[in-house]
Design a protein around this motif. Structure first.
Motif, short mmCIF file in Angstrom:
data_model
loop_
_atom_site.label_atom_id
_atom_site.label_comp_id
_atom_site.label_asym_id
_atom_site.label_seq_id
_atom_site.Cartn_x
_atom_site.Cartn_y
_atom_site.Cartn_z
N PHE A 237 0.83 -1.20 0.00
CA PHE A 237 0.00 0.00 0.00
C PHE A 237 0.87 1.25 0.00
CE2 PHE A 237 -2.94 3.15 1.87
CZ PHE A 237 -3.99 3.01 0.97
N THR A 238 2.00 1.20 0.72
CA THR A 238 2.92 2.34 0.73
C THR A 238 3.53 2.57 -0.64
OG1 THR A 238 3.47 1.91 3.06
CG2 THR A 238 4.98 3.31 1.82
N GLY A 239 3.91 1.47 -1.31
CA GLY A 239 4.46 1.60 -2.65
C GLY A 239 3.45 2.16 -3.63
N PHE A 240 2.21 1.74 -3.48
CA PHE A 240 1.13 2.26 -4.32
C PHE A 240 0.98 3.78 -4.13
CE2 PHE A 240 -3.46 3.42 -3.79
CZ PHE A 240 -3.78 3.55 -5.14
N LEU A 241 0.98 4.23 -2.88
CA LEU A 241 0.84 5.67 -2.60
C LEU A 241 2.01 6.45 -3.19
CD1 LEU A 241 -0.45 5.73 1.09
CD2 LEU A 241 -1.75 6.20 -0.99
N SER A 242 3.22 5.90 -3.07
CA SER A 242 4.40 6.58 -3.61
C SER A 242 4.30 6.72 -5.13
CB SER A 242 5.67 5.80 -3.24
OG SER A 242 6.81 6.39 -3.82
N HIS A 243 3.86 5.66 -5.80
CA HIS A 243 3.72 5.70 -7.25
C HIS A 243 2.62 6.67 -7.66
CE1 HIS A 243 2.40 4.13 -11.27
NE2 HIS A 243 3.70 4.23 -11.45
N GLN A 244 1.50 6.66 -6.93
CA GLN A 244 0.41 7.56 -7.25
C GLN A 244 0.82 9.02 -7.08
OE1 GLN A 244 -3.15 6.93 -8.17
NE2 GLN A 244 -1.92 5.26 -8.97
N LEU A 245 1.61 9.30 -6.04
CA LEU A 245 2.06 10.66 -5.81
C LEU A 245 3.00 11.13 -6.93
CD1 LEU A 245 1.99 13.11 -3.93
CD2 LEU A 245 3.96 12.13 -2.71
N ARG A 246 3.90 10.24 -7.35
CA ARG A 246 4.79 10.59 -8.47
C ARG A 246 3.99 10.87 -9.72
NH1 ARG A 246 7.20 7.53 -12.53
NH2 ARG A 246 6.85 5.52 -11.51
N TRP A 247 3.03 10.02 -9.99
CA TRP A 247 2.18 10.18 -11.16
C TRP A 247 1.40 11.49 -11.09
CZ3 TRP A 247 -1.30 5.46 -12.89
CH2 TRP A 247 -1.63 5.61 -14.23
N ALA A 248 0.82 11.76 -9.91
CA ALA A 248 0.02 12.97 -9.74
C ALA A 248 0.86 14.22 -9.95
CB ALA A 248 -0.62 12.97 -8.36
N ARG A 249 2.04 14.26 -9.36
CA ARG A 249 2.88 15.45 -9.50
C ARG A 249 3.41 15.60 -10.92
NH1 ARG A 249 5.73 15.32 -3.46
NH2 ARG A 249 3.95 16.35 -2.45
N THR A 250 3.57 14.48 -11.62
CA THR A 250 3.97 14.54 -13.03
C THR A 250 2.88 15.19 -13.86
OG1 THR A 250 5.30 12.52 -12.80
CG2 THR A 250 4.68 13.18 -15.02
N VAL A 251 1.63 14.74 -13.66
CA VAL A 251 0.50 15.32 -14.39
C VAL A 251 0.32 16.78 -14.02
CG1 VAL A 251 -1.98 15.19 -14.79
CG2 VAL A 251 -0.66 13.08 -14.57
N ARG A 252 0.43 17.09 -12.73
CA ARG A 252 0.29 18.48 -12.27
C ARG A 252 1.31 19.39 -12.94
NH1 ARG A 252 2.84 19.86 -6.75
NH2 ARG A 252 4.54 20.10 -8.25
N ASP A 253 2.54 18.89 -13.09
CA ASP A 253 3.59 19.70 -13.67
C ASP A 253 3.43 19.85 -15.18
OD1 ASP A 253 5.87 21.06 -12.37
OD2 ASP A 253 7.03 20.05 -13.94
N SER A 254 2.78 18.85 -15.82
CA SER A 254 2.61 18.87 -17.27
C SER A 254 1.39 19.69 -17.70
CB SER A 254 2.45 17.44 -17.81
OG SER A 254 3.59 16.66 -17.50
N ARG A 255 0.30 19.59 -16.93
CA ARG A 255 -0.96 20.27 -17.28
C ARG A 255 -1.48 21.00 -16.04
NH1 ARG A 255 -3.58 17.71 -21.81
NH2 ARG A 255 -5.63 18.13 -20.91
N ARG A 256 -0.91 22.15 -15.75
CA ARG A 256 -1.17 22.80 -14.47
C ARG A 256 -2.64 23.15 -14.27
NH1 ARG A 256 3.23 24.22 -11.57
NH2 ARG A 256 5.25 23.98 -12.58
N TRP A 257 -3.24 23.90 -15.20
CA TRP A 257 -4.64 24.28 -15.02
C TRP A 257 -5.56 23.08 -15.20
CZ3 TRP A 257 -5.69 28.27 -12.34
CH2 TRP A 257 -4.83 29.38 -12.36
N GLY A 258 -5.20 22.19 -16.10
CA GLY A 258 -6.00 20.98 -16.27
C GLY A 258 -5.98 20.13 -15.01
N TYR A 259 -4.85 20.15 -14.31
CA TYR A 259 -4.74 19.36 -13.08
C TYR A 259 -5.62 19.94 -11.98
CZ TYR A 259 -2.75 16.55 -9.37
OH TYR A 259 -2.59 15.67 -8.33
N VAL A 260 -5.67 21.26 -11.89
CA VAL A 260 -6.58 21.89 -10.92
C VAL A 260 -8.02 21.48 -11.21
CG1 VAL A 260 -7.48 24.09 -10.06
CG2 VAL A 260 -5.03 23.83 -10.48
#
Length: 383
Positions: A260-283
């Motif tokens: 479960f910890t590994g899943f959260l770590s991967h999800q956070l990396r994925w989320a921050r990647t998307v946030r950094d790529s599509r800032r307003w879309g991510y909001v």
């Protein structure tokens, strides 16, 4: 809160329309002219996971009218994937398969670094890059490459593909990961296709490109410090005057047996990647979290009749999206089996979305990086 829930319901209805639109797109595949150019498939590898050899084999079993070659790239002979590549060469001597050693580290993104060193060995004008764990059907190349002949306002420079996750073993983390891919992430891709009038980014499951389009976009060298290299490659190709088509093929990726910890770590990396790529879309992804918003609305309204009614409606609408996209479009049978976990997955997804705004640090392949305007900067290694 009621307004937010209503807006989120509109989003879910839009997803259903997007799923229907993609199905119509898939039906039109047979009307495309035949197109089977020679293709160089580039597969950078690092490490060896369960199911990877079967993924390799699936690329050797293509029913494709044109010529194709498979080029694997590893950092050294000691990489565990190298033995599997040699085994593949022995099993399929009739296929043109090569292993390229890529000893140089040209930037923070090791995958792109390998690709840069592999590219000079590719013989053909069309390139296809996909992740090492991607498993495909025998008609994969046919269905992907034929999209280059699709009618478009600008020349087709890239074809990308949807994917579903297959859990290597039943762990809560791996099941939630696969469920999120099928019912959340791919739903967003389909919706972006409708809202934005086409696909304007790439997915690492399949990046089929013309060399000229890749060169016009700045080449692989421009991506060597980018975390979201697949997204950036597609975005740059579109910015260079080409279009991207979404293949009718749905490929399969292997989901590790995450804790479960590994899943959260991967999800956070994925989320921050998307946030950094599509800032307003991510909001704007706030509106994709229907169930958490509906629950918050019940709490905020003191469990009013209307809020409870909206929660029930939201629940069934969310189930409809999961079944239409996950089971219908992607053909992911695991979705029906794991539907009972959807509320938990959505709750975790909302928490990760909120958490992702709290920093720019990610953990990737045992190293800690800082994201700055889409670029990776190494922080420190993790033991």
């Amino acid at each position: 809160m009621t307004v937010l829930v209503a807006a989120s319901m509109v989003y879910c209805l839009l997803v259903l329309v997007a799923a229907w639109s993609f199905r119509l797109h898939a039906r039109g595949y047979r009307r495309l002219p035949e197109f089977a150019p020679a293709v160089s498939i580039l597969k950078p590898v690092k490490g060896f996971d369960d199911g990877m050899y079967e993924a390799f084999r699936s690329h050797c079993l293509q029913e494709y009218a044109g010529e194709y070659e498979l080029i694997f790239g590893a950092g050294s002979e000691d990489d565990p994937a190298v033995e599997a590549v040699h085994r593949l060469i022995a099993e399929f001597p009739e296929r043109r398969i090569r292993l390229i050693l890529c000893p140089e580290r040209l930037g923070t993104n090791g995958k792109v670094s390998n690709l840069i060193q592999m590219l000079p060995e590719a013989r053909h004008e069309f390139l296809l890059i996909n992740d090492s764990d991607i498993r495909v059907s025998p008609r994969y190349l046919e269905r992907v490459m034929r999209q280059f002949a699709a009618p478009a306002k600008t020349p087709v420079g890239m074809v990308t593909a949807l994917y579903r996750g297959r859990s290597a073993a039943w762990t809560l983390g791996s099941v939630l990961e696969a469920l999120g891919i099928a019912t959340d992430f791919q739903a967003g891709v389909l919706t972006a296709r409708v809202v934005e009038g086409g696909i304007h980014f790439g997915l690492g499951s399949t990046l089929a490109v013309r060399r000229e389009a890749l060169a016009a976009s700045g080449g692989l060298e421009a991506l060597v410090d980018q975390l979201a290299d697949d997204y950036e490659m597609g975005a740059r190709i579109v910015a260079s005057g080409y279009s991207i088509q979404l293949a009718t093929e749905v490929v399969e990726t292997s989901v590790p047996a995450y804790s479960f910890t590994g899943f959260l770590s991967h999800q956070l990396r994925w989320a921050r990647t998307v946030r950094d790529s599509r800032r307003w879309g991510y909001v704007g992804l706030l509106f994709t979290h229907l169930l958490p918003l509906a629950v918050a609305n019940v709490v905020a309204s003191g469990a009013s009749f209307v809020s409870i009614w909206l929660l029930g409606l939201a629940f069934f609408l969310r189930l409809g999206v999961a079944m239409q996209v996950g089971a219908g479009v992607l053909g992911d049978r695991q979705v029906l089996r794991d539907l009972w976990l959807l509320p938990l997955r959505d709750a975790v997804g909302f928490a990760v979305w909120v958490w992702s705004f709290a920093g720019n640090t990610i953990l990737w392949r045992g190293e800690r990086f800082v994201l700055k305007s889409g670029r990776l900067e190494r922080s420190k290694a993790i033991d």
